[in-house]
Scaffold this motif. Structure first.
Motif, PDB file in Angstrom:
ATOM      1  N   TYR A  89      24.544   0.567  74.387  1.00 33.50           N
ATOM      2  CA  TYR A  89      23.573  -0.410  74.874  1.00 33.50           C
ATOM      3  C   TYR A  89      22.201  -0.202  74.226  1.00 33.50           C
ATOM      4  N   ARG A  90      22.248   0.043  72.884  1.00 36.34           N
ATOM      5  CA  ARG A  90      21.017   0.116  72.103  1.00 36.34           C
ATOM      6  C   ARG A  90      20.955  -1.097  71.186  1.00 36.34           C
ATOM      7  N   LEU A  91      19.747  -1.600  70.993  1.00 36.29           N
ATOM      8  CA  LEU A  91      19.549  -2.807  70.217  1.00 36.29           C
ATOM      9  C   LEU A  91      19.866  -2.556  68.742  1.00 36.29           C
ATOM     10  N   THR A  92      20.766  -3.366  68.163  1.00 36.83           N
ATOM     11  CA  THR A  92      21.111  -3.238  66.751  1.00 36.83           C
ATOM     12  C   THR A  92      20.763  -4.491  65.956  1.00 36.83           C
ATOM     13  N   PHE A 111      15.051  -1.451  66.046  1.00 40.45           N
ATOM     14  CA  PHE A 111      16.429  -0.977  66.028  1.00 40.45           C
ATOM     15  C   PHE A 111      16.574   0.233  66.951  1.00 40.45           C
ATOM     16  N   GLY A 112      17.602   0.231  67.791  1.00 42.24           N
ATOM     17  CA  GLY A 112      17.869   1.346  68.689  1.00 42.24           C
ATOM     18  C   GLY A 112      17.148   1.278  70.016  1.00 42.24           C
ATOM     19  N   MET A 113      16.408   0.160  70.306  1.00 42.31           N
ATOM     20  CA  MET A 113      15.700   0.025  71.586  1.00 42.31           C
ATOM     21  C   MET A 113      16.741  -0.065  72.710  1.00 42.31           C
ATOM     22  N   PRO A 114      16.668   0.867  73.698  1.00 42.02           N
ATOM     23  CA  PRO A 114      17.662   0.860  74.787  1.00 42.02           C
ATOM     24  C   PRO A 114      17.508  -0.380  75.684  1.00 42.02           C
ATOM     25  N   LEU A 115      18.638  -0.848  76.188  1.00 41.01           N
ATOM     26  CA  LEU A 115      18.643  -1.993  77.106  1.00 41.01           C
ATOM     27  C   LEU A 115      17.841  -1.686  78.367  1.00 41.01           C
ATOM     28  N   LYS A 116      17.931  -0.469  78.866  1.00 41.01           N
ATOM     29  CA  LYS A 116      17.233  -0.108  80.096  1.00 41.01           C
ATOM     30  C   LYS A 116      15.719  -0.164  79.904  1.00 41.01           C
ATOM     31  N   THR A 117      15.250   0.217  78.685  1.00 41.73           N
ATOM     32  CA  THR A 117      13.800   0.157  78.417  1.00 41.73           C
ATOM     33  C   THR A 117      13.305  -1.285  78.463  1.00 41.73           C
ATOM     34  N   ILE A 118      14.118  -2.192  77.927  1.00 42.79           N
ATOM     35  CA  ILE A 118      13.737  -3.618  77.942  1.00 42.79           C
ATOM     36  C   ILE A 118      13.659  -4.117  79.381  1.00 42.79           C
ATOM     37  N   LEU A 122      10.420  -5.621  81.699  1.00 42.87           N
ATOM     38  CA  LEU A 122      10.419  -6.863  82.484  1.00 42.87           C
ATOM     39  C   LEU A 122      10.120  -6.585  83.952  1.00 42.87           C
ATOM     40  N   TRP A 123      10.625  -5.475  84.416  1.00 48.48           N
ATOM     41  CA  TRP A 123      10.422  -5.100  85.829  1.00 48.48           C
ATOM     42  C   TRP A 123       8.935  -4.912  86.117  1.00 48.48           C
ATOM     43  N   LEU A 124       8.258  -4.237  85.189  1.00 50.11           N
ATOM     44  CA  LEU A 124       6.827  -3.986  85.384  1.00 50.11           C
ATOM     45  C   LEU A 124       6.010  -5.263  85.166  1.00 50.11           C
ATOM     46  N   LYS A 125       6.341  -5.993  84.090  1.00 47.00           N
ATOM     47  CA  LYS A 125       5.529  -7.144  83.724  1.00 47.00           C
ATOM     48  C   LYS A 125       5.720  -8.308  84.703  1.00 47.00           C
TER      49      LYS A 125
END
Length: 595
Positions: A89-92, A111-118, A122-125
């Motif tokens: 679940y990392r961005l490719t 590249f490699g940005m985790p889905l949970k980080t995204i 959104l949760w914070l913003k």
């Protein structure tokens, strides 16, 4: 080897088929151009040098980058946002629309940005709840089809769809459906508003209809109450008129040989009462018809006999005006209420004679397809076209007709009402100054009448006086029985009178009076009626006792009861001539069942 069905030998020369197969395999990995370049270098006669190998790799890498750039440009041109995550679940892979729709900063397009980080961003913003964040992750990772995400900061509504890849990764697409949702919401609001307006309007119309229905019901109830009152009041209305007619008839007879002025005055009084009788009778008939008191009792009968009676009834009136009354014989057999049809026909013929100054009145029956038509034609004054729609209204008279003959204009109103009871259609055609044609539809009888043998009837010769005839009269009105006493005594009959059943039976039992005829009013006091009184008298004097029922009730029920009980029925106001004709046919000598 499996595809070609042959074995490959390592030191054998490569053929074209093998080269093409190798090119297809290589092209699937590095592209067609690179595959051709690789194979071209490999197949050079002198082999490949290190420089050539580096150039080959550079060219292949450039071709791959070109393909990747082309694919990225295509993805960036799409309205949808696209992301590709690997099995961890990392961005490719992604396109620019993904970050724009999510309003994410540039660092989230790496590249490699985790889905949970995204999702945390959104949760914070967006200040969405933790449960909503976890639901988002679950929806994406579990590929639960299509779902919606509301971004409160931008106001966008995204439709997100997650699809799994064979290697365990995910392809996620993001579609902006804000406009569609807003249009749907607007449509729903308009629908709800329209439904509410329809409900409000329906409620208003329902309230109006209820008010109109209530007013109409009250009007109909009041009108029906008036109609029923008139119909049921027929007896009370007819009683004093009946007494007056009895007295005036007796007065006319008693003054016949006296001074001319007295006899003439008596005739004028009797004529005036006759007019009143006709008016009240017509009004009561209309009231009974409107109240539904008169119902049809269809029977099968021959129209020839029916027409003969009409000829006999109206021949004197036609002759008095020097009119030719032509009644055509007919073999037709119909099924309808004979009494009501007779009343309807009498009104039509009476009107025809009344409003015809010269010429003729023609009455007959003709066929019209499967139906029969009773026709009444005249050569009278006619009816203007503009008056056609109103001639069946009460008290409606033509100005020309008012000059020719007197009347109230109730005849055709009665015709219209009787026709509805009989379910017969009345049509009229007319030419002013030339005449009028009325037709009444009749139902042919399904069975023919069998001619019955005419019984041999021994008729008692008519007598001018009723000498020797013993009569007992019962009526709850003293003025009526007093008038009957005067009238019948004047004809030479022996008369006894009573105002109730007890007095009536006392005259028979205790006084021993043995009458030839009983004349009884239908409505008596204490719930009693004339039919029951006549039956009680016959139990004492025998079933052969002649009986006449006098009533203002013209209902079919009373008529049927008198027929079943073998009682002659006369309607009020009583016509002395009709009564005298019946009494003259009663034999003085008779055999009683009691004897």
């Amino acid at each position: 080897e499996g595809q070609e069905g042959r074995s490959l030998i390592d030191n054998a020369i490569t053929d074209v088929a093998l080269v093409r197969y190798a090119e297809q395999i290589l092209a699937s990995a590095v592209g067609t151009s690179s595959a051709r370049l690789v194979l071209g270098l490999l197949l050079e006669k002198d082999g490949s040098s290190s420089e050539e190998t580096i150039r080959l790799l550079d060219d292949a890498s450039e071709a791959l980058q070109q393909n990747r750039d082309l694919l990225q440009i295509a993805l960036d041109q799409m309205d949808q946002g696209i992301t590709v995550f690997d099995r961890d679940y990392r961005l490719t892979n992604w396109n620019g629309q993904f970050r724009r729709l999510m309003d994410l900063p540039p660092e989230f397009g790496q590249f490699g940005m985790p889905l949970k980080t995204i999702t945390n961003e959104l949760w914070l913003k967006e200040q969405i709840t933790e449960d909503t964040r976890d639901e988002m992750i679950e929806n994406v990772t579990q590929s639960k089809g299509t779902w919606q995400l509301h971004l409160f900061e931008s106001g966008r509504i995204l439709e997100i769809r997650s699809n799994p890849m064979p290697d365990g990764g995910l392809v996620v697409t993001y579609t902006d459906i804000t406009g569609r949702v807003e249009a749907d919401d607007a449509l729903n609001r308009a629908k709800e508003s329209l439904e509410q307006r329809v409900k409000d309007r329906t409620a208003e119309l329902t309230a109006v209809n209820e008010e109109l229905g209530k007013a109409r019901h009250e009007a109909e109830t009041a009108n029906l109450g008036k109609t029923r009152f008139l119909a049921s009041a027929g007896h009370d209305i007819s009683q004093p008129l009946n007494a007056a007619r009895i007295y005036t008839s007796s007065l006319v007879e008693r003054t016949e040989n006296e001074a001319h002025e007295h006899h003439d005055m008596a005739l004028k009084i009797d004529s005036a009462l006759s007019s009143v009788e006709a008016i009240i009778g017509a009004v009561l008939d209309i009231s009974r018809l409107d109240a539904g008191a008169l119902t049809a009792s269809p029977t099968v009968f021959s129209m020839n006999e029916f027409l003969d009676r009409l000829r006999n009834d109206f021949q004197p009136a036609a002759a008095k005006k020097n009119l030719e009354l032509v009644v055509m014989p007919s073999s037709a057999v119909v099924e309808t209420d004979r009494a009501l049809l007779m009343r309807l026909s009498q009104n039509l013929i009476s009107n025809a004679i009344k409003y015809t100054n010269s010429g003729k009145v023609l009455v007959g029956v003709r066929r019209s397809g499967p139906d029969l038509l009773l026709c009444v034609y005249d050569t009278g004054i006619g009816i203007p076209e503009k008056k056609m729609s109103s001639i069946f209204n009460e008290f409606e008279r033509l100005s020309e007709g008012a000059v020719i003959a007197s009347g109230l204009g109730l005849g055709l109103s009665i015709v219209d009402r009787i026709s509805k009871v009989l379910s017969s259609e009345v049509k009229v055609r007319s030419v002013p100054g030339k005449g009028t044609a009325f037709t009444v539809s009749l139902t042919p009888a399904e069975r023919a009448l069998t001619p019955a043998a005419s019984p041999s009837v021994q008729l008692t010769p008519a007598r001018n006086l009723l000498n020797g005839l013993e009569i007992i009269c019962i009526d709850n009105e003293p003025s009526i029985v007093a008038g009957m006493q005067v009238l019948l005594s004047g004809w030479g009959a022996d008369v006894r009178t009573a105002t109730n059943r007890a007095e009536f039976l006392s005259i028979i039992k205790e006084d021993g009076f043995d009458p030839h005829v009983v004349i009884a009013d239908y409505h008596l006091d204490d719930g009693d009626n004339g039919i029951n009184t006549i039956i009680a008298a016959r139990k004492i004097l025998g079933d052969g006792l002649a009986a006449i029922l006098v009533t203002a009730d013209r209902s079919a029920e009373i008529r049927q009861q008198t027929v079943e009980a073998d009682i002659t029925m006369l309607n009020k106001p009583l016509k002395p001539g009709a009564l005298r004709a019946i009494l003259q046919s009663v034999p003085v000598e008779r055999i009683r069942a009691a004897e």
